[in-house]
Design a protein around this motif. Structure first.
Motif, PDB file in Angstrom:
ATOM      1  N   ARG A 101      34.555  14.713  57.424  1.00 26.05           N
ATOM      2  CA  ARG A 101      35.835  15.302  57.854  1.00 26.05           C
ATOM      3  C   ARG A 101      36.892  14.234  58.091  1.00 26.05           C
ATOM      4  N   ASN A 102      36.469  13.071  58.509  1.00 26.62           N
ATOM      5  CA  ASN A 102      37.411  11.992  58.833  1.00 26.62           C
ATOM      6  C   ASN A 102      37.648  11.034  57.676  1.00 26.62           C
ATOM      7  N   CYS A 103      37.218  11.406  56.487  1.00 26.95           N
ATOM      8  CA  CYS A 103      37.366  10.525  55.315  1.00 26.95           C
ATOM      9  C   CYS A 103      38.128  11.274  54.231  1.00 26.95           C
ATOM     10  N   LEU A 104      39.361  10.842  53.971  1.00 23.17           N
ATOM     11  CA  LEU A 104      40.223  11.526  53.011  1.00 23.17           C
ATOM     12  C   LEU A 104      39.640  11.498  51.604  1.00 23.17           C
ATOM     13  N   LYS A 105      39.136  10.339  51.187  1.00 26.99           N
ATOM     14  CA  LYS A 105      38.589  10.214  49.839  1.00 26.99           C
ATOM     15  C   LYS A 105      37.379  11.127  49.649  1.00 26.99           C
ATOM     16  N   CYS A 106      36.577  11.280  50.696  1.00 23.38           N
ATOM     17  CA  CYS A 106      35.384  12.128  50.600  1.00 23.38           C
ATOM     18  C   CYS A 106      35.754  13.588  50.374  1.00 23.38           C
ATOM     19  N   LYS A 107      36.914  14.003  50.866  1.00 24.88           N
ATOM     20  CA  LYS A 107      37.354  15.376  50.657  1.00 24.88           C
ATOM     21  C   LYS A 107      37.603  15.653  49.173  1.00 24.88           C
ATOM     22  N   ASP A 108      37.984  14.601  48.433  1.00 23.29           N
ATOM     23  CA  ASP A 108      38.160  14.757  46.985  1.00 23.29           C
ATOM     24  C   ASP A 108      36.835  15.096  46.310  1.00 23.29           C
ATOM     25  N   TYR A 109      35.763  14.478  46.786  1.00 29.25           N
ATOM     26  CA  TYR A 109      34.451  14.748  46.204  1.00 29.25           C
ATOM     27  C   TYR A 109      33.999  16.176  46.529  1.00 29.25           C
ATOM     28  N   ILE A 110      34.374  16.662  47.691  1.00 32.67           N
ATOM     29  CA  ILE A 110      34.058  18.053  48.046  1.00 32.67           C
ATOM     30  C   ILE A 110      34.797  19.014  47.130  1.00 32.67           C
ATOM     31  N   SER A 111      36.073  18.741  46.902  1.00 25.39           N
ATOM     32  CA  SER A 111      36.866  19.600  46.004  1.00 25.39           C
ATOM     33  C   SER A 111      36.263  19.607  44.601  1.00 25.39           C
ATOM     34  N   GLU A 112      35.858  18.444  44.136  1.00 25.11           N
ATOM     35  CA  GLU A 112      35.241  18.342  42.809  1.00 25.11           C
ATOM     36  C   GLU A 112      33.967  19.191  42.739  1.00 25.11           C
ATOM     37  N   ALA A 113      33.155  19.106  43.791  1.00 26.54           N
ATOM     38  CA  ALA A 113      31.897  19.855  43.807  1.00 26.54           C
ATOM     39  C   ALA A 113      32.135  21.357  43.820  1.00 26.54           C
ATOM     40  N   LEU A 114      33.115  21.790  44.606  1.00 27.20           N
ATOM     41  CA  LEU A 114      33.414  23.220  44.667  1.00 27.20           C
ATOM     42  C   LEU A 114      33.987  23.705  43.333  1.00 27.20           C
ATOM     43  N   ASN A 115      34.794  22.879  42.692  1.00 28.00           N
ATOM     44  CA  ASN A 115      35.326  23.241  41.373  1.00 28.00           C
ATOM     45  C   ASN A 115      34.204  23.400  40.356  1.00 28.00           C
ATOM     46  N   PHE A 116      33.180  22.572  40.483  1.00 25.79           N
ATOM     47  CA  PHE A 116      32.041  22.638  39.574  1.00 25.79           C
ATOM     48  C   PHE A 116      31.397  24.026  39.609  1.00 25.79           C
ATOM     49  N   HIS A 117      31.361  24.605  40.812  1.00 25.97           N
ATOM     50  CA  HIS A 117      30.744  25.928  40.956  1.00 25.97           C
ATOM     51  C   HIS A 117      31.673  27.048  40.505  1.00 25.97           C
ATOM     52  N   THR A 118      32.950  26.726  40.329  1.00 32.16           N
ATOM     53  CA  THR A 118      33.929  27.751  39.965  1.00 32.16           C
ATOM     54  C   THR A 118      34.286  27.696  38.483  1.00 32.16           C
TER      55      THR A 118
END
Length: 586
Positions: free
Chosen positions: A253-270
């Motif tokens: 939650r406190n890492c901005l760059k890590c949020k990009d990896y979360i978005s990428e992962a969620l996009n993968f499922h969509t």
């Protein structure tokens, strides 16, 4: 000369486990000198360690056993000294090694191995170094494998380095729960989690290991988290896990760059996952280490044997028993984990069109029936292009040698015929190179006539095209593809079994001769793995060639790896596969 190596007294990681190594010729040859040394007679060298311990010996004997001492007493000033200071070497280890030179006996234990190994390495006592490595290899467990890997790396113990690395990869889930993992540098953690060869039940375990490592010293390590998350294949975790575990992790939650990896992962499922897979390593499955699946027939009966062979560790494992005993079947892997055994014949030479499949991703893989081919085929070739399985040529009782070919689409679960070859071919070799299918050699309409011709199939055009002929006709030829080059090895011409081999490069449409194998072979299994071309079994007239050899294109040489040691019929079918989940090698 007889060497004796005793196995550990107790189990792996046991505190008092030991190896005892004996080289009886030393005791026989050096027994008198040992007696003289014990009495202090004729000793001409004293070895002094940093803790002022003195070890007496005879220069000639030390020099005869150790290249280190040989150089010291012949090329350097120490040859004129009767006292030599041995810096940075444990006195007890040095005493044990000198005793070994005299007696040929040494005992390796958990307490002394870390002193003996560097000392043996320094003195270039290769046998003792190898025994130390064998001992450490026997002690591998999740709590010490990282430390043993570091020791192997420090002292250039190549075999131990490989085995400990494989152990770490194969036991990742247990290893990351130990203290050794927490002490790794960030570079070593990245090296570990970026590997395609990790064996993990799910990518969640990799994510959790990263969080555990960072939290161990979050003050200095949290800044490295984005670099670590770059190698976590987050898209391979479930959407539910991402939302409930990853998103809610405070470090994330406190890492901005890590949020990009979360978005990428969620996009993968969509979005379209196939499109993402081709673009991003984080969307690709880890496959573990490659092993070789070998299907062959016992001499004593008609049962087909399935075994797994690990080239790196030179080890065999039994595989799941086939439900159909099929000689001369086609063997191929589709979608990384599905092994197809296609066609062939029964022990009474009844041709088959049935197909069995083995799902290696299962926890307990077993063979199951699949969709039958359209044509019965024996002694034919198979190849896979874009997860479509091609069956080419062969023969059956109705049609004799075949020029027909068919393809199986796993997605639609259907076989369909494709264009026929220009030549009927039985006992041919089939290989895939640059998404083209090559049919090599074999026998024509007259089963005694071997062929030197080669033709190539383009799936996009559904056409066969003749390419350059081989120099020699070859039936029952072994074929393999390594680094963009197609190899044809062995085979026979009806009268003579060949040890000769040829290499084909599509860019020049040209065959060249390479080094001969050590033995003539026909019907051998050929597979490329780890930059080498492996050949299994084969026949030479009525003789069964019970061996494995491998070819290095760098040196243009063939090397005998080992006997097959499985006492089976010469005709082998082999494929390289991802390490099955259930395969535990320790």
């Amino acid at each position: 000369m007889q060497n004796k190596k005793e196995k550990p007294e107790s189990g792996r990681c046991a505190k008092y486990a030991k190896y005892e190594y004996k080289k009886s010729s030393y005791a026989e040859t050096h027994g008198v000198l040992q007696s003289l040394r014990q009495d202090g007679l004729f000793c001409d060298i004293k070895l002094k360690t940093d803790d002022n311990k003195i070890i007496i010996a005879h220069k000639v004997l030390l020099a005869s056993a150790s290249p280190y001492f040989h150089a010291m007493f012949t090329n350097f000033s120490e040859r004129n000294h009767d006292l030599v200071v041995m810096r940075e070497i444990d006195s007890t280890a040095l005493q044990q090694l000198v005793n070994f030179i005299y007696s040929g006996r040494i005992v390796i234990t958990e307490e002394n191995v870390q002193d003996l190994l560097p000392a043996a390495n320094l003195l270039q006592l290769q046998e003792v170094k190898e025994v130390c490595c064998d001992f450490l290899n026997s002690q591998l467990c999740p709590t010490n494998c990282i430390g043993i890997h570091a020791i192997a790396d420090l002292h250039s113990c190549t075999k131990l380095l490989t085995s400990s690395e494989l152990y770490i990869q194969q036991h990742f889930s247990e290893v990351v729960g130990g203290d050794e993992f927490l002490s790794l540098s960030s570079e070593k953690v990245i090296q570990l989690i970026s590997s395609d060869k990790l064996t993990v039940p799910s990518e969640e375990k990799v994510f959790e290991s990263v969080i555990r490592w960072v939290k161990y010293d979050s003050g200095s390590r949290k800044c490295i988290l984005p670099q670590l998350m770059e190698h976590v294949r987050l898209p391979l975790t479930s959407k539910d896990y991402i939302l409930k575990k990853v998103v809610e992790e405070p470090l994330i939650r406190n890492c901005l760059k890590c949020k990009d990896y979360i978005s990428e992962a969620l996009n993968f499922h969509t979005l379209n996952s196939e499109e993402l897979i081709s673009q991003n390593i984080r969307c690709k499955d880890r496959h573990g280490d490659k092993v070789i699946l070998v299907a062959s027939r016992f001499d004593t009966d008609e049962c087909i044997s399935i075994k797994f062979y690990e080239p790196k560790m030179n080890r065999w494992h039994n595989g799941p028993e086939m439900i159909t005993n099929r000689k001369n079947a086609g063997l191929a892997v589709v979608k990384d984990n599905l092994v197809f055994a296609v066609g062939g014949s029964t022990h009474i030479w009844q041709q088959l069109q049935s197909v069995d499949v083995l799902d290696l991703s299962s926890e307990s893989p077993c063979w199951k029936s699949s969709v039958e081919m359209l044509v019965k085929r024996n002694s034919f070739g198979v190849g896979v292009i874009n997860n479509k399985l091609y069956a080419v040529g062969g023969h059956n009782d109705r049609d004799g040698s075949l020029d027909s070919a068919e393809v199986f689409d796993y997605n639609s679960q259907e076989w369909r015929m494709i264009s026929s070859m220009s030549t009927r071919r039985c006992g041919l070799g089939v290989a895939v190179l640059n998404n083209l299918l090559y049919a090599i050699g074999g026998e024509g309409e007259c089963r005694e006539d071997a062929l030197e011709t080669v033709e190539c199939y383009d799936p996009s055009l559904d056409t066969w095209t003749e390419v350059e002929d081989m120099f020699l006709c070859r039936s029952r030829v072994g074929v393999g593809v390594l680094d963009g080059v197609l190899y044809a090895v062995g085979g026979h011409n009806g009268l003579k079994t060949r040890s000769s081999c040829q290499a084909y490069r599509p860019s020049t449409d040209d065959w060249t001769t390479i080094a001969d194998m050590n033995f003539p072979r026909y019907g051998a299994g050929v597979v490329a793995i780890d930059g080498l071309l492996y050949v299994f079994g084969g026949s030479h007239n009525s003789h069964i060639e019970d061996s494995i050899e491998c070819y290095s294109p760098i040196t243009n040489t063939w090397t005998i790896v080992e006997p097959l040691r499985i006492h089976e019929y010469a005709t082998a079918r082999v494929i390289a596969i991802n390490r099955p989940r259930h395969l535990n090698t320790y």
